[in-house]
Design a protein around this motif. Structure first.
Motif, PDB file in Angstrom:
ATOM      1  N   SER A  78       0.824  -1.209   0.000  1.00 29.42           N
ATOM      2  CA  SER A  78       0.000   0.000   0.000  1.00 29.42           C
ATOM      3  C   SER A  78       0.861   1.264   0.000  1.00 29.42           C
ATOM      4  O   SER A  78       0.454   2.292  -0.540  1.00 29.42           O
ATOM      5  CB  SER A  78      -0.997   0.000   1.169  1.00 29.42           C
ATOM      6  N   ILE A  79       2.055   1.178   0.562  1.00 24.47           N
ATOM      7  CA  ILE A  79       2.998   2.300   0.486  1.00 24.47           C
ATOM      8  C   ILE A  79       3.545   2.401  -0.939  1.00 24.47           C
ATOM      9  O   ILE A  79       3.557   3.474  -1.544  1.00 24.47           O
ATOM     10  CB  ILE A  79       4.166   2.113   1.479  1.00 24.47           C
ATOM     11  N   GLN A 126       1.519   4.157  -3.742  1.00 21.55           N
ATOM     12  CA  GLN A 126       1.155   5.565  -3.628  1.00 21.55           C
ATOM     13  C   GLN A 126       1.376   6.287  -4.955  1.00 21.55           C
ATOM     14  O   GLN A 126       2.392   6.091  -5.615  1.00 21.55           O
ATOM     15  CB  GLN A 126       1.969   6.248  -2.521  1.00 21.55           C
ATOM     16  N   HIS A 155       1.849   9.442  -5.130  1.00 28.46           N
ATOM     17  CA  HIS A 155       2.917  10.405  -4.824  1.00 28.46           C
ATOM     18  C   HIS A 155       4.199   9.596  -4.647  1.00 28.46           C
ATOM     19  O   HIS A 155       4.320   8.812  -3.701  1.00 28.46           O
ATOM     20  CB  HIS A 155       2.597  11.202  -3.556  1.00 28.46           C
ATOM     21  N   TRP A 215      -3.023   1.939   3.254  1.00 31.21           N
ATOM     22  CA  TRP A 215      -3.367   3.275   2.763  1.00 31.21           C
ATOM     23  C   TRP A 215      -4.030   3.184   1.409  1.00 31.21           C
ATOM     24  O   TRP A 215      -3.670   2.348   0.573  1.00 31.21           O
ATOM     25  CB  TRP A 215      -2.107   4.115   2.604  1.00 31.21           C
ATOM     26  N   PRO A 237      -4.329   4.335  -2.329  1.00 31.31           N
ATOM     27  CA  PRO A 237      -3.203   4.705  -3.197  1.00 31.31           C
ATOM     28  C   PRO A 237      -2.966   6.210  -3.347  1.00 31.31           C
ATOM     29  O   PRO A 237      -1.838   6.629  -3.588  1.00 31.31           O
ATOM     30  CB  PRO A 237      -3.576   4.081  -4.545  1.00 31.31           C
ATOM     31  N   ARG A 238      -3.996   7.039  -3.161  1.00 34.61           N
ATOM     32  CA  ARG A 238      -3.823   8.488  -3.319  1.00 34.61           C
ATOM     33  C   ARG A 238      -3.694   9.213  -1.975  1.00 34.61           C
ATOM     34  O   ARG A 238      -3.732  10.436  -1.927  1.00 34.61           O
ATOM     35  CB  ARG A 238      -4.996   9.066  -4.112  1.00 34.61           C
ATOM     36  N   LYS A 239      -3.513   8.483  -0.896  1.00 36.74           N
ATOM     37  CA  LYS A 239      -3.477   9.090   0.441  1.00 36.74           C
ATOM     38  C   LYS A 239      -2.446  10.207   0.540  1.00 36.74           C
ATOM     39  O   LYS A 239      -2.767  11.323   0.933  1.00 36.74           O
ATOM     40  CB  LYS A 239      -3.205   8.015   1.493  1.00 36.74           C
ATOM     41  N   LEU A 240      -1.196   9.941   0.194  1.00 37.84           N
ATOM     42  CA  LEU A 240      -0.162  10.973   0.317  1.00 37.84           C
ATOM     43  C   LEU A 240      -0.431  12.135  -0.642  1.00 37.84           C
ATOM     44  O   LEU A 240      -0.288  13.297  -0.268  1.00 37.84           O
ATOM     45  CB  LEU A 240       1.228  10.395   0.074  1.00 37.84           C
ATOM     46  N   GLU A 241      -0.801  11.828  -1.864  1.00 33.27           N
ATOM     47  CA  GLU A 241      -1.079  12.866  -2.855  1.00 33.27           C
ATOM     48  C   GLU A 241      -2.157  13.834  -2.355  1.00 33.27           C
ATOM     49  O   GLU A 241      -1.965  15.053  -2.354  1.00 33.27           O
ATOM     50  CB  GLU A 241      -1.547  12.208  -4.159  1.00 33.27           C
TER      51      GLU A 241
END
Length: 156
Positions: free
Chosen positions: A28-29, A32, A34, A106, A108-112
């Motif tokens: 999941s990391i 990402q 991002h 997470w 896939p767009r969590k950090l973004e």
């Protein structure tokens, strides 16, 4: 400071006896959208009892953004994620920090999405809501949502 470094995130993942969850967590990391991150996977000295270290070593060997840190909690300290998280904070290369537990996943767009929200709002920190799933059925058990605003007194 170039924008890539400015938007880079150190993800701190403490793990102990988490071999059953670590591969999905790491995937999941890795998924990402991002791409500017490093993942510090911190073994707090118990991973030798399951497959955790071997799983992390596989990701370290195939993706240079993953790093394994072996830490040995001093005798007598209460177990918990606080020790490896502090190890991770000291080793972090980037000023943006994200914590992820080894049994969590997470989007896939969590950090973004979270970085965009931070940039647009000028916040110093933010947290997100999350869903808890039943391991057996895969159904959502509960949604937890943080308060809209937190002041310093609530953090201490």
């Amino acid at each position: 400071m170039n924008s890539e470094k400015k938007n880079s995130v150190t993800i701190i993942v403490p793990f102990r006896l988490a071999g059953g969850f670590l591969e999905a967590c790491c995937l999941s990391i890795q998924q990402q959208t991002h791409p500017h991150w490093e993942a510090l996977l911190i073994d707090d000295g118990m991973a030798y009892e399951d497959s955790g270290t071997a799983i992390v070593e596989k990701f370290v060997a195939s993706d240079s953004r993953f790093h394994l840190i072996n830490s040995q909690r001093p005798q007598g300290l209460t177990p918990g994620p606080w020790w490896p998280r502090n190890i991770g904070l000291r080793a972090a290369r980037f000023s943006l920090i994200a914590f992820l537990d080894a049994d969590d996943l997470w989007h896939p767009r969590k950090l973004e999405i979270q970085l965009l929200a931070l940039q647009q709002s000028k916040w110093d920190m933010c947290t997100t809501s999350y869903y808890r799933f039943d391991n057996q059925s895969g159904y959502v058990v509960e949604r937890r949502k943080p308060p809209a605003k937190v002041d310093l007194a609530q953090l201490t």
